[in-house]
Design an enzyme around this catalytic site. Structure first.
Site, short mmCIF file in Angstrom:
data_model
loop_
_atom_site.label_atom_id
_atom_site.label_comp_id
_atom_site.label_asym_id
_atom_site.label_seq_id
_atom_site.Cartn_x
_atom_site.Cartn_y
_atom_site.Cartn_z
N ALA A 6 0.81 -1.22 0.00
CA ALA A 6 0.00 0.00 0.00
C ALA A 6 0.85 1.27 0.00
O ALA A 6 0.40 2.31 0.48
CB ALA A 6 -0.97 0.01 1.18
N SER B 136 0.84 -5.91 -5.78
CA SER B 136 0.07 -4.84 -5.16
C SER B 136 0.70 -3.47 -5.48
O SER B 136 0.80 -3.11 -6.65
CB SER B 136 -0.04 -5.09 -3.65
OG SER B 136 -0.94 -4.19 -3.05
N ALA B 137 1.16 -2.74 -4.46
CA ALA B 137 1.85 -1.47 -4.74
C ALA B 137 3.07 -1.71 -5.62
O ALA B 137 3.46 -0.84 -6.41
CB ALA B 137 2.26 -0.80 -3.44
N GLU C 31 -9.85 -9.74 -4.13
CA GLU C 31 -8.92 -8.67 -3.79
C GLU C 31 -9.45 -7.75 -2.69
O GLU C 31 -8.68 -7.19 -1.91
CB GLU C 31 -8.62 -7.82 -5.04
CG GLU C 31 -7.90 -8.54 -6.16
CD GLU C 31 -6.41 -8.65 -5.93
OE1 GLU C 31 -5.95 -8.36 -4.81
OE2 GLU C 31 -5.70 -9.03 -6.87
N HIS D 100 -6.32 -10.67 -1.26
CA HIS D 100 -5.21 -9.84 -1.72
C HIS D 100 -3.94 -10.22 -0.97
O HIS D 100 -3.92 -10.31 0.26
CB HIS D 100 -5.54 -8.38 -1.48
CG HIS D 100 -4.47 -7.43 -1.94
ND1 HIS D 100 -4.26 -7.14 -3.26
CD2 HIS D 100 -3.54 -6.71 -1.24
CE1 HIS D 100 -3.26 -6.28 -3.36
NE2 HIS D 100 -2.80 -6.02 -2.15
#
Length: 594
Positions: free
Chosen positions: A171, A256-257, A388, A502
């Protein structure tokens, strides 16, 4: 926090599988069983001289690593300095006999809020992550830009092995490279007959990497985390040949990020990925992430975060707040930077810190750059976990799950440039029937609070799964000859509350904790892609042990073929599910900007 928990579970699993420490003579006989151990065990053995050393001389210096039974590891190699709220600075003097057998510090983490009276769960997380044990384990420091290199044992400087370059997720708030020991992946690549070199980097997160505002943007200090990643890629271009790697065969991979970062690297500087006249990478793998339609680094949203950080410090009211923030004692800046909402609380993925267009590194929202063809023309793999949104929807019970409650939630925290009518139109593409929500396919079960499964479907789709389809359609509209493969992972179907959640691919694919059909074959697909830019092509390398039974069709806008990963089988799937939601995201992308 579920993201972090999944990684900790993975490390715990490998720790439990390892044998207890024994006298040195016995350990010499069992080291072959310890390749998949976590890094704490590894450091303990290395410090006792169980593993012999190995040395590499490169333009950046001489680095002394450790030779495990199958893999050689060089960890904690500095690639740049990280002055606070300023661009990374490359080292100009080579390192002499640098000890690359230990892990260097993580960058400062933004896991839980420090704000008194703030999000309750975020405060709990902050208290837990500031315990002495985790503080020692994380070793957070601002001077944190380092990388780790893992290669097959005995690799010669002229081996010219392909390189897999890892960008962690979290994130844009947490993550560190020592969380991701690349040894097991490299060992698996050797067994598959596709040996490669694995590189994992640290980049700055939270306010250290993604604080914005007019002050930061004017100083050229926006998107520092992306700048860190680019400098690390340049280090690889300059030095990886000395480790036996081929700088012309680099694949960038992220989750993800990290996946979002991969797309940002593809669009950085309007798609210019050349360094000294040569491409820094030739392909990308994006696990759970692509475009993020975002407001600019000087928008009201971005400025409000900067102002909140400043207001929580003694810099409030000073004529040059940016310079003041740079000079603050570490703890004062840390507490202020982490006083804004976190991804583990009610605000969820309405992130405080994320990449934003700054007019230089990112000249526009990455969806606009896509349509303007301002991106590097490379093949890629992109896909998602089926559920997710579940881990991001656990803390929103107070919105009551009604359509109006969800609309108000998205309007106040996510899309302040959209009308409530536009947001409501999108929400109404999701049925209120709990059997239609996420975890998908779980019938009437797993409804944590009224509306949980519906919100989980909405958040997961708009951030990851359906945005992926909008992204793919846009790519092919401007570059129809692109080579791309896409997937939906369902190998953890049936997990209570979360489904195939996720970041569960960190356990399944990266660490291979569950050594099933999915783990082996997804790793083989990736190894084939690293070698041949085609997940189905097992040619080259030392053997064709990476051959896969299931052909993975390319994605195209007519057939929309993807592959669905289950734990013990794969199957073809049409990428047409929840199409009304995809149409809505596509229509509203310029107002659905975070």
């Amino acid at each position: 926090m579920v993201y972090l928990a999944s990684v900790l579970l993975a490390l715990a699993g490998s720790a439990l599988a390892a044998p207890a420490l024994a006298p040195e003579a016995e350990l010499q006989n069992i080291t072959a069983r310890l390749v998949d151990m976590d890094h704490i065990q590894y450091q303990h053995l290395a410090s006792r001289g169980i593993f012999p050393g190995v040395s590499v001389s490169s333009p950046a210096g001489t680095f002394n690593g450790a030779a495990r039974p199958d893999v050689e590891a060089f960890t904690g190699i500095p690639f740049a300095q990280a002055p606070r709220l300023a661009p990374p600075v490359k080292y100009t003097t080579p390192f002499n006999n640098f000890d690359a057998t230990i892990y260097s510090p993580s960058c400062p983490q933004f896991i839980g809020t420090t704000k008194p009276g703030g999000d309750f769960f975020g405060q709990i997380v902050n208290a837990l992550t500031n315990t002495p044990f985790l503080q020692v384990a994380l070793n957070q420091q601002e001077d944190c830009l380092n990388l780790a290199i893992y290669r097959p044992k005995g690799t010669k400087p002229d081996a010219k092995l392909p390189v897999l370059f890892w960008i962690y997720g979290g994130a844009f708030a947490l993550g560190w490279n020592s969380m991701y020991d690349g040894g097991p992946l490299v060992k698996a690549s050797i067994e598959a007959g596709k040996p490669y070199i694995f590189v994992a980097i640290n980049y700055r997160v939270g306010a250290w990497g993604f604080l914005h505002g007019k002050e930061v943007t004017g100083a050229g200090a926006s998107n520092l985390g992306l700048q860190d990643q680019r400098v690390a890629l340049e280090w690889v271009a300059d030095n990886i040949a000395s480790f036996g790697g081929d700088p012309s065969k680099v694949t960038i991979w992220g989750e993800s990020a990290g996946a979002i970062s991969v797309w940002h690297q593809i669009t950085l500087l309007d798609g210019n990925h050349l360094y000294n006249g040569k491409p820094l990478f030739r392909g990308g793998i994006m696990n759970s992430g692509s475009i993020v339609p975002a407001q600019s680094s000087t928008s009201n949203k971005a400025q409000s975060i900067y102002d909140k950080v400043v207001s929580a410090t003694s810099c409030a009211g000073k004529p040059d707040t940016l310079n003041c923030l740079r000079q603050l004692p570490y703890k004062e800046f840390f507490d202020a930077a982490n006083s804004v909402p976190t991804a583990v609380g009610f605000d969820s993925i309405a992130l405080s810190y994320l990449p934003r267009p700054d007019g230089k590194w990112i000249t526009g929202s990455t969806d606009d750059l896509l349509f303007a063809q301002k991106f590097a023309d490379v093949p890629f793999i992109i896909g998602d976990q089926e559920d997710e949104g579940t881990i991001f929807s656990l803390m929103q019970a107070k919105i009551a799950g009604s359509t109006d409650g969800i609309v108000g939630y998205l309007s106040s925290l996510f899309f302040d440039q959209a009308t409530k009518e536009q947001i409501k139109g999108h929400v109404l593409t999701y049925p209120t029937d709990i059997t239609a929500g996420s975890p998908f396919g779980s019938w009437i079960f797993n409804e944590v609070y009224p509306g949980y499964k519906r919100l989980a479907a909405i958040l997961g789709d708009m951030t990851f799964t359906i945005t992926r389809r909008v992204f793919l359609k846009a790519v092919f509209s401007v570059r129809p000859n692109t080579r791309a493969w896409s997937y939906l992972a369902s190998y953890n179907a049936g997990t209570p509350i979360l489904g195939t959640f996720h970041a569960s691919d960190i356990v399944q694919v990266f660490f291979g904790i569950l050594p099933n059909y999915a783990s082996k074959n997804i790793r083989n697909y990736y190894a084939n892609f690293v070698y041949n830019l085609d997940p189905n092509d097992a040619s080259g390398g030392t053997s064709q042990n990476s051959k896969v039974r299931d052909n993975w069709p390319k994605w195209d806008p007519v057939n929309k073929n993807i592959i669905q990963f289950f734990a013990y089988w794969f199957q073809p799937l049409k990428d047409t599910f929840r199409q009304a939601s995809a149409d809505s995201l596509e229509k509203n992308r310029q107002v659905f900007r975070i």
